[in-house]
Write an enzyme that holds these catalytic residues in place. Sequence first.
Site, short mmCIF file in Angstrom:
data_model
loop_
_atom_site.label_atom_id
_atom_site.label_comp_id
_atom_site.label_asym_id
_atom_site.label_seq_id
_atom_site.Cartn_x
_atom_site.Cartn_y
_atom_site.Cartn_z
CD GLU A 4 -2.82 -1.30 2.38
OE1 GLU A 4 -3.91 -1.85 2.22
OE2 GLU A 4 -2.42 -0.90 3.48
CB CYS B 218 3.15 7.68 3.03
SG CYS B 218 3.61 6.48 4.27
CB CYS C 113 7.53 -5.01 8.31
SG CYS C 113 8.79 -3.89 8.97
CB CYS D 90 6.81 -2.23 15.75
SG CYS D 90 8.42 -1.68 15.17
CB CYS E 223 3.43 -1.56 13.45
SG CYS E 223 3.37 -1.20 11.68
CB SER F 86 10.67 6.77 8.46
OG SER F 86 10.32 6.46 9.78
CB CYS G 142 1.54 6.17 11.31
SG CYS G 142 2.30 7.62 10.68
N1 SAH Z 1 9.90 0.85 9.42
C1 SAH Z 1 10.01 2.26 9.31
C2 SAH Z 1 8.93 2.92 8.49
C3 SAH Z 1 7.48 2.47 8.65
S1 SAH Z 1 6.53 2.93 10.04
C4 SAH Z 1 10.06 2.88 10.69
O1 SAH Z 1 9.94 2.17 11.65
O2 SAH Z 1 10.28 4.07 10.80
C5 SAH Z 1 6.11 4.59 9.95
C6 SAH Z 1 5.86 5.19 11.34
O3 SAH Z 1 4.60 4.80 11.90
C7 SAH Z 1 6.89 4.76 12.36
O4 SAH Z 1 7.31 5.86 13.10
C8 SAH Z 1 6.11 3.79 13.21
O5 SAH Z 1 6.68 3.64 14.47
C9 SAH Z 1 4.76 4.45 13.24
N2 SAH Z 1 3.67 3.56 13.65
C10 SAH Z 1 3.60 2.24 13.51
N3 SAH Z 1 2.42 1.78 14.00
C11 SAH Z 1 1.74 2.87 14.43
C12 SAH Z 1 0.46 3.06 14.99
N4 SAH Z 1 -0.36 2.05 15.20
N5 SAH Z 1 0.08 4.32 15.31
C13 SAH Z 1 0.90 5.37 15.06
N6 SAH Z 1 2.11 5.26 14.51
C14 SAH Z 1 2.54 4.01 14.21
#
Ligand code: SAH
Length: 346
Positions: free
Chosen positions: A94, A107, A114, A118, A121, A197, A339
Amino acid sequence: METKKRDIRALTKDQLRNFFVEQGDKPFRGNQVYEWLWQKSAHDFDAMTNISKETRQMLEDNFVINHIRVDQMQRSSDGTIKNAVRLHDGLVVESVLIPTETRTTACVSSQVGCSLDCRFCATARLKRMRNLNPDEIYDQVVAIDNESRLYFDRPLSNIVFMGMGEPLMNYNNVLKAIDKITSPEGLGMSPKRIVVSTSGVPKIIKKMADEEVKFGLAVSLHSAIDEVRTSIMPFNSTFPLKDLREALEYWYSKTKNRITYEYVVWKGINDTQEAADALVKFCKFAPSKVNIIEYNPIDDGEFQQAHSSAVEMYQNTLERNGITVTVRRSRGKDIDAACGQLANKS
Ligand code: SAH
């Protein structure tokens, strides 16, 4: 027996020029085709109208153009657009177009699924299937540029690698894509308008510093205390904060570029003064900016957005220590485009 056709966009310009020489044609033909492939983003050889029919057929016999296809486009009530992008092998990623008054930000995704885990996420719950190729990243950007022109009457202005995947775990392809995006032979965008990022892969951050890359770096920190960070981002046990911090210091010493941190404040996880103080201590070594992003719930309520008083406490603590801070509202929530919500739900 038919030999397997090659992905033509895996070839450099020189390789393409050489290919035409081997075919008894002029190297210049390579330039023409290269322009069709990148600057003009041709989806098939038949679109290459200044190339003879025979040559187009010869290309068709030897190569494929693995162009992405936007399978589904969803529009949010706030103007955000989410594309479900189908790749040549049927997998889907996406990408998101985020409009503001003056900008259009793309974005984009760097992996299918991935590599990281995390806990907050949605993408992390998908299996990592594979890395995206440079052209698959480039195509996402082109698709969003077209949508920006169509729906907002202006070209794309910014790109963030904050879609699916960990860009530094697919660094070579991300770099190649950015080369094409910034090259006059591609989209000609300024690298200053691109942010990569990462959750923090120290070795690659150092490599980027050595290569003196011109695009920006954002780090998804979320906690500056090892035990807490490992509990929400388990790979932190492999890349602890000490190593991340050392890599960032190196990055700053080489690039003199301000570092941006992304940070979500969660109830009961990192909403204390102690956590905010640790953040200050972590980022004080270089000019920094902290983007506090709103939590986008992904399901079971294990994580909850902290109270606004905790966010204010962070803001005050950071500002008092001379660290720039912005509080971001999320966009595109109603279509699961915010995000952390990218998970190929449809
Ligand atoms: N892997 C990379 C890029 C993808 S995530 C990274 O970690 O930076 C993009 C952003 O969204 C990251 O800062 C991540 O921590 C944040 N993110 C992930 N899940 C989220 C959520 N449920 N709510 C808000 N931000 C989130």
